[in-house]
Motif scaffolding. Structure first.
Motif, short mmCIF file in Angstrom:
data_model
loop_
_atom_site.label_atom_id
_atom_site.label_comp_id
_atom_site.label_asym_id
_atom_site.label_seq_id
_atom_site.Cartn_x
_atom_site.Cartn_y
_atom_site.Cartn_z
N ASN A 329 0.81 -1.23 0.00
CA ASN A 329 0.00 0.00 0.00
C ASN A 329 0.84 1.28 0.00
N VAL A 330 2.16 1.15 0.14
CA VAL A 330 2.97 2.38 0.04
C VAL A 330 3.73 2.45 -1.29
N LEU A 331 3.56 1.44 -2.12
CA LEU A 331 4.25 1.47 -3.42
C LEU A 331 3.53 2.44 -4.37
N ALA A 332 4.30 3.06 -5.22
CA ALA A 332 3.72 3.99 -6.19
C ALA A 332 3.16 3.21 -7.38
N ASP A 333 2.28 3.86 -8.14
CA ASP A 333 1.68 3.23 -9.32
C ASP A 333 2.74 2.67 -10.27
N VAL A 334 3.81 3.39 -10.39
CA VAL A 334 4.84 2.96 -11.35
C VAL A 334 5.45 1.62 -10.93
N ASP A 335 5.49 1.35 -9.60
CA ASP A 335 6.01 0.06 -9.13
C ASP A 335 4.97 -1.04 -9.27
N LEU A 336 3.72 -0.67 -9.04
CA LEU A 336 2.65 -1.67 -9.07
C LEU A 336 2.22 -2.02 -10.49
N VAL A 337 2.32 -1.04 -11.38
CA VAL A 337 1.91 -1.26 -12.78
C VAL A 337 3.11 -0.93 -13.67
N PRO A 338 4.04 -1.85 -13.78
CA PRO A 338 5.30 -1.50 -14.47
C PRO A 338 5.17 -1.34 -15.98
N GLY A 339 4.03 -1.70 -16.55
CA GLY A 339 3.83 -1.43 -17.97
C GLY A 339 4.11 -2.62 -18.87
N ASN A 340 3.79 -2.44 -20.17
CA ASN A 340 3.87 -3.55 -21.13
C ASN A 340 5.28 -4.08 -21.33
N ALA A 341 6.24 -3.19 -21.31
CA ALA A 341 7.61 -3.63 -21.57
C ALA A 341 8.04 -4.62 -20.49
N ALA A 342 7.74 -4.30 -19.24
CA ALA A 342 8.11 -5.19 -18.13
C ALA A 342 7.36 -6.51 -18.24
N LEU A 343 6.07 -6.44 -18.60
CA LEU A 343 5.27 -7.66 -18.75
C LEU A 343 5.83 -8.54 -19.87
N ASP A 344 6.20 -7.89 -20.99
CA ASP A 344 6.77 -8.65 -22.12
C ASP A 344 8.04 -9.37 -21.68
N SER A 345 8.84 -8.66 -20.88
CA SER A 345 10.10 -9.27 -20.48
C SER A 345 9.85 -10.47 -19.55
N VAL A 346 8.85 -10.37 -18.66
CA VAL A 346 8.52 -11.51 -17.79
C VAL A 346 8.03 -12.67 -18.66
N ASN A 347 7.12 -12.36 -19.60
CA ASN A 347 6.59 -13.43 -20.45
C ASN A 347 7.69 -14.11 -21.26
N THR A 348 8.61 -13.29 -21.78
CA THR A 348 9.71 -13.86 -22.58
C THR A 348 10.55 -14.79 -21.72
N SER A 349 10.79 -14.38 -20.44
CA SER A 349 11.63 -15.21 -19.58
C SER A 349 10.97 -16.56 -19.27
N LEU A 350 9.66 -16.63 -19.45
CA LEU A 350 8.96 -17.88 -19.12
C LEU A 350 8.78 -18.78 -20.34
N ARG A 351 9.16 -18.31 -21.52
CA ARG A 351 8.92 -19.13 -22.72
C ARG A 351 9.99 -20.21 -22.85
#
Ligand SMILES: Cc1ncc(C[n+]2csc(CCOP(=O)(O)OP(=O)(O)O)c2C)c(N)n1
Ligand code: SF4
Ligand SMILES: [Mg+2]
Length: 351
Positions: A329-351
């Motif tokens: 609850n003290v994290l900023a939006d930018v930490d909680l919603v890191p955006g598409n680039a971060a999501l793509d990188s997580v997805n790539t690491s799991l392929r």
């Protein structure tokens, strides 16, 4: 037993802790449990332990399931966070809360029905995950709230109030917690405050899954000859493995225990546990030995109490999962919603 509101006034001479709070500041509503219920003595032990530890009540989150035992958080720490969950589901709610906010002290309060019957699966996983918490089972061997059916911790051959004999093998939650990897495992008796309070204090200071099974006679349905969870039975068959005292680091370490009979354990937060060993050969750092000892004494009809096992350099779920240090609850939006680039990188690491 009474529904009268507690008086708000405190006697001016009541002892205060380092925060300026009295013991009354750690109380809750007046208990509605049966007079003499062991659960009320455990609530008193919890109040005493948190008062002595100088913990601000708002830093505690108390969670429970359903049962007389699970009602008790209403009767202590009235200024703490609380969540009364579903029967047997407290561990998963506690795990989620702990993941979201690691800054609170988590206290799970449950019953033997709540944890060993309907909630056994949840109990198992919260122990093996090393959730940083104190988990207390108020163990009376029956479903007190629903009028005294045998729970899964009732001993084989024990009798109900109406004379029915339990034909099933009991589950020993202490043995189970040891097997599942809990890093602090103890058993006590609701009528033994001298043992229970230091155990709760030490469990709060412990990092990781700390489990205390407290035998707590149900005076309405399980305090009669033939019960192995009655006041008389436990008093006659209690085998305490150690006597302990817990000292917070700022207190000078003084004790009047006889030299040579003390074992000191430094806990993760710098607190210290002093164990006075009643049995020269009992070693609380030996998980396998603890299990063997429990089985041995159980075969003799004895209830072993005390600190059965502690791993002073223990770790917890946050370390294993490498979670973020701050509460969510003290994290900023930018930490909680890191955006598409971060999501793509997580997805790539799991392929
Ligand atoms: C899902 C669900 N099943 C059954 C019940 C009924 N029930 C309420 S409390 C309870 C047993 C409580 O026993 P225990 O956890 O040992 O608590 P005690 O009352 O003995 O302290 C049961 C079976 C319920 N409330 N919810
Ligand atoms: S029924 Fe048993 S467990 Fe429930 S409050 Fe009464 S004595 Fe306690
Ligand atoms: Mg019960």
């Amino acid at each position: 037993m009474t529904y009268l509101a507690k008086p708000k006034l405190h006697h001016p001479d009541l002892p205060k802790n380092a925060l300026g709070f009295t013991r009354r500041d750690y109380e809750g509503a007046i208990s509605t449990l049966c007079a003499g219920c062991g659960h009320d003595s455990i609530s008193a032990g919890i109040i005493q332990a948190f008062f002595e530890l100088d913990i601000p009540p708002h830093r505690v989150a108390k969670l429970s399931g359903i049962g007389c035992s699970s009602k008790t958080p209403t009767y202590f720490l009235g200024n703490s966070h609380g969540f009364n969950s579903v029967h047997g589901r407290m561990p998963s709610v506690l795990t989620g809360a702990a993941l979201a906010n690691r800054d609170l002290i988590y206290l799970g309060v449950s019953g033997d029905g709540d944890s060993a019957s309907i909630g056994l699966g949840q109990f198992a996983h919260v122990m093996r995950r090393g959730v940083n918490m104190v988990y207390i089972v108020e163990n009376n061997g029956v479903y007190g709230l629903t009028k005294g059916q045998f729970s899964a911790t009732a001993d084989r051959g024990s009798k109900s109030k109406r004379g029915a004999v339990n034909s099933d093998e009991p589950i020993d939650l202490v043995l189970l917690a040891l097997t599942l990897g809990a890093t602090f495992v103890a058993r006590s008796f609701s009528g033994d405050k001298g043992q229970l309070v230091p155990l709760i204090r030490a469990a709060v200071a412990h990092r990781g899954a700390a489990f205390i099974d407290v035998i707590s006679p149900c005076v309405a349905f399980n305090n009669h000859p033939g019960s192995t969870k009655s006041y008389d039975y436990v008093r006659e068959h209690n085998d305490a493995v150690n006597r302990l005292d817990f000292m917070t680091p700022r207190e000078p370490i003084t004790a009047d225990y006889a030299p040579g009979s003390i074992r000191e354990l430094v806990l993760h937060d710098g607190g210290m546990l002093r164990l006075r060993k009643l049995h020269a050969d009992y070693d609380p750092s030996d998980r396998v030995g603890a299990k063997a000892y429990l089985e041995q004494r159980r075969a003799q009809g004895e209830v072993v109490t005390g600190l059965l096992y502690v791993q002073p350099d223990s770790s917890d779920m946050h370390a294993a999962l490498e979670t973020v240090e701050q509460p969510l609850n003290v994290l900023a939006d930018v930490d909680l919603v890191p955006g598409n680039a971060a999501l793509d990188s997580v997805n790539t690491s799991l392929r």
